[in-house]
Design an enzyme around this catalytic site. Structure first.
Site, short mmCIF file in Angstrom:
data_model
loop_
_atom_site.label_atom_id
_atom_site.label_comp_id
_atom_site.label_asym_id
_atom_site.label_seq_id
_atom_site.Cartn_x
_atom_site.Cartn_y
_atom_site.Cartn_z
N ALA A 12 36.77 36.11 31.69
CA ALA A 12 37.30 35.00 32.50
C ALA A 12 37.93 35.51 33.80
O ALA A 12 37.91 34.83 34.82
CB ALA A 12 38.34 34.22 31.70
N ILE A 44 36.06 35.28 37.19
CA ILE A 44 35.80 34.02 37.89
C ILE A 44 36.42 34.05 39.29
O ILE A 44 35.99 33.33 40.18
CB ILE A 44 36.33 32.80 37.09
CG1 ILE A 44 35.85 31.47 37.70
CG2 ILE A 44 37.84 32.80 37.02
CD1 ILE A 44 34.39 31.23 37.68
N GLN A 65 31.47 37.25 32.31
CA GLN A 65 31.57 38.35 31.33
C GLN A 65 33.01 38.41 30.79
O GLN A 65 33.21 38.56 29.60
CB GLN A 65 31.18 39.66 31.99
CG GLN A 65 30.75 40.70 30.98
CD GLN A 65 29.79 41.70 31.58
OE1 GLN A 65 30.18 42.45 32.47
NE2 GLN A 65 28.56 41.73 31.10
N GLU A 104 29.22 36.77 40.99
CA GLU A 104 29.72 35.53 40.39
C GLU A 104 29.58 34.34 41.34
O GLU A 104 29.18 33.25 40.93
CB GLU A 104 31.18 35.70 39.95
CG GLU A 104 31.37 36.54 38.68
CD GLU A 104 31.15 38.03 38.86
OE1 GLU A 104 31.04 38.49 40.02
OE2 GLU A 104 31.09 38.77 37.86
N HIS A 108 41.18 42.28 32.21
CA HIS A 108 40.31 41.84 31.11
C HIS A 108 41.10 41.06 30.08
O HIS A 108 40.68 40.95 28.93
CB HIS A 108 39.65 43.05 30.41
CG HIS A 108 38.60 43.72 31.22
ND1 HIS A 108 38.88 44.57 32.25
CD2 HIS A 108 37.24 43.65 31.17
CE1 HIS A 108 37.75 45.02 32.78
NE2 HIS A 108 36.75 44.47 32.14
#
Ligand SMILES: Cc1ncc(C[n+]2csc(CCOP(=O)(O)OP(=O)(O)O)c2C)c(N)n1
Length: 658
Positions: free
Chosen positions: A421, A424, A419, A397, A464
């Site tokens: 948030a 990040i 993919q 990332e 997730h």
């Protein structure tokens, strides 16, 4: 030291010498000024000049160089007026950052230099973005980026080398191995024999070059660059050199053994090259005196100019204005024809239409090409737009956020799909430090949209399901968009891509396939900073965004007999404070519903803002309803208990009764 100038002419060799002498003389002057307290901190590159100068001389002037804190020679060789450098170091307006950043922390597109941020490593990934742009624009250019050996321990280094290799980007990764990272010697920094060996693991060519020999640097880099322009690929270079002064001037060199100092003093790049030219009869004593006098006089004149320049006069308006790049929002309306589509389809459609509209917009993300992304938003994009513009990325990332920054420097828009948030956090540093601060620091926009599939209620656990917008609403320089409906999502995504500033675009996963709406088929835009008043009522103002808007509507529809103004914020930065004030003045009661946990979330700021700006209109304290102060759990009963939704009705009733 052995010099092998090959067929270089006397003129070229003397030119190289003058270029080498200049940073040395500037530094010597700076050391005097530093002792007199006339400039702030200084990172010395004395003893390492041959690398910066040799590499810069070997590149074409239109090719980007990304230097570090010991590379004064890059700036001088590119011919930056010294007065501007001196003003930069004194924090004055004629510098490159209007006093907003110090030393070498600036870039200039005019001279094709992108200066570092303090975090060192992100430079390497930014170079990838610039090199990718040169490939996409078929420019046959090489990009050179510097790092110290200490910086090679950062993850950014490894991500950047891997991406450059996978994408065969024409980047010269230049490691200046100068023996120490602050006080840390190389054997406490890495365990391999030579850092050049790292290249093998990335499937990349590498070379070790004597960094104190300006001819070696110049000739080898020239040849490599020429080959890389014709056959694009990355190359790792390890320049062996030594840091002759302290990490920064105040810190000294007590920890460096004297014999090391003596050995390397004998290899001084300027003195040795001068002796070589003298021996060959290419440089006379009077030439030498004349060159020095010329450079010293240039230094003095420009220093005088910088000292004459008045200190910066602060102005709040100017500081605030420069955080974001100004741009003209273009309102584009779509013809009526519409279809009833899902939230996810609206985003996909909006993204596709932006790809059609901006012929150079590049998409990057994990599994977004053939696979279509884990949420299938980019399904079919590869076939329509091709592999250059729809790019699968390795799992890195930071490296990709940095590449997006580099693309922007080279004038190319990009959108990165996280993919989830949650991930990040692995790209956090370049986002909040590089992209967010770049326009304020040196006027370089980060024309990047990061799409953030976020949110809970999907039984996906702590990594997730997060809604992490508060990490970014806190950071000046970023814009944060968080739609709740398909129509808004499509129009706001179009605007996010048109906006030249870095935008975080939150897409609640729970809405993707559950929320439908009539959405125009054609391309249209919606403005940032305009909330939607989606229900009107006199009893209370309900403020929400994302999935929480739907929670609030569900509960209000539950025969509560409460008439509410429901404000869907749509964008959190900029925030529509006017819509909030107007409604509060009307209802006198406010409840803010937020999916994230309470502390430090935007609900708190909105609450404080209401209290400060329209306290006298309030009939009750502002109520915040948010999720629990825990990570978001996996099992449904735990997740339901965590989420704010089930606490909203009770809080609303209490507020109405107040
Ligand atoms: C992420 C980060 N960690 C630590 C530092 C503090 N720091 C600044 S320069 C430096 C040493 C860097 O060593 P190296 O990369 O070898 O470059 P050199 O200074 O030797 O040229 C350190 C530890 C920093 N600026 N950024």
């Amino acid at each position: 030291m052995h010099y092998h100038p090959g067929n270089m002419s006397t003129e070229e060799l003397v030119g190289l010498y003058k270029a080498l002498l200049k940073p040395r003389l500037i530094e010597e002057k700076m050391l005097i000024l530093l002792r007199q307290g006339k400039i702030s901190k200084w990172f010395s590159g004395i003893g390492q000049e041959a690398i910066a100068v040799g590499v810069t001389m070997a590149l074409h002037p239109e090719e980007y160089i990304l230097p570090m804190h010991r590379n004064l020679g890059v700036f001088t060789t590119r011919g930056i007026p010294l007065s501007r450098l001196f003003s930069q170091w004194q924090g004055k307006a004629n510098g490159f950052t209007r006093g907003r950043d110090r030393s070498f922390h600036f870039g200039t597109r005019d001279y094709k230099i992108v200066g570092m941020i303090s975090h060192l490593g992100p430079q390497l990934g930014v170079a990838n973005g610039i090199a990718l742009a040169s490939l996409l624009q078929q420019k046959q250019e090489v990009t050179a980026v510097f790092t110290g050996e200490g910086g090679t321990s950062e993850g950014d280094f490894h991500e950047a080398l891997n991406v450059a290799s996978v994408w065969q980007l024409p980047v010269l990764f230049c490691i200046e191995n100068n023996g120490y990272g602050l006080s840390t010697p190389t054997d406490e920094q890495y365990r391999c024999e030579d850092l050049a060996d790292r290249a093998v693991g990335y499937g990349m060519e590498s070379h070790i070059i004597d960094g104190n020999n300006v001819i070696a640097v110049y000739t080898q880099v020239s040849q490599l660059a020429e080959r890389m322009r014709k056959q694009p690929r990355p190359v790792l270079l390890e320049f062996k050199t030594f840091r002759m002064r302290g990490h920064e001037e105040a810190s000294g060199t007590k920890y460096v053994p004297q014999e090391l100092m003596d050995t390397w003093a004998a290899k001084d790049p300027v003195i040795n090259f001068q002796a070589f030219l003298r021996e060959k009869g290419m440089l006379t004593e009077s030439d030498e005196v004349a060159f020095k006098a010329q450079i010293l006089s240039e230094i003095d004149t420009h220093l005088e100019q910088a000292f004459q320049e008045p200190p910066i006069v602060p102005a709040v308006d100017r500081e605030l204005r420069d955080v974001y790049k100004p741009w003209d929002y273009e309102a584009i309306e779509a013809p009526k024809a519409s279809a009833n589509i899902r939230f996810v389809d609206a985003i996909s459609q909006g993204l596709r239409q932006s790809m059609e509209r901006h012929s150079d917009l590049v998409l990057m993300g994990q599994d977004i090409a053939e696979y279509g992304g884990v949420f299938k938003i980019t399904e079919g994009f590869l076939e329509q737009f091709g592999k250059d513009r729809v790019r699968n990325t390795p799992i890195c990332e930071s490296g990709i956020v940095e590449a997006a920054m580099g693309l922007s420097i080279a004038g190319i828009k990009s959108s990165v799909e996280m993919q989830f948030a949650d991930f990040i956090s692995s790209g956090f540093n370049p986002l909040v430090n590089y992209l967010a601060k770049s326009h304020y620091r040196w006027g370089q926009e980060a024309d990047v949209v990061i799409r953030m599939p976020c949110g809970g209620g999907v039984g996906a656990g702590p990594f997730h399901s997060q809604t992490n917008e508060a990490w970014f609403t806190k950071t000046p320089g970023l814009k944060v968009v968080y739609p709740a409906f398909p129509y808004d999502a499509k129009g706001l995504l179009a605007t996010a891509i048109n906006d030249p500033n870095p935008v975080l675009f939150f897409e609640h996963k729970g809405l993707y396939r559950t929320i439908r709406q009539e959405v125009p088929e054609a391309y249209y835009t919606l403005p940032f900073g305009k909330a939607a008043l989606i229900r009107e009522g006199m009893d209370v103002t309900v403020i929400a965004y994302g999935a929480a808007v739907h929670w609030a509507l569900d509960i209000l529809d539950n025969n509560l007999d409460i008439l509410a103004d429901v404000i869907d914020l749509r964008t959190l930065q900029p925030l529509d404070t006017e819509a909030i004030i107007t409604s509060v003045k009307k209802t006198g009661k406010v409840i803010i519903l937020q999916e994230d946990s309470l502390f430090g979330g935007i609900a708190s700021d909105i609450s404080a803002f209401i209290m400060e700006s329209c306290f006298e209109y309030l009939d009750a304290p502002v109520k915040r309803v948010a999720s629990l102060e825990t990570p978001i759990p996996f099992a449904s009963p735990l997740e339901a208990q965590y989420l704010a939704k089930d606490r909203f009705e009770e809080a609303l009733k209490q507020l109405i009764k107040y």
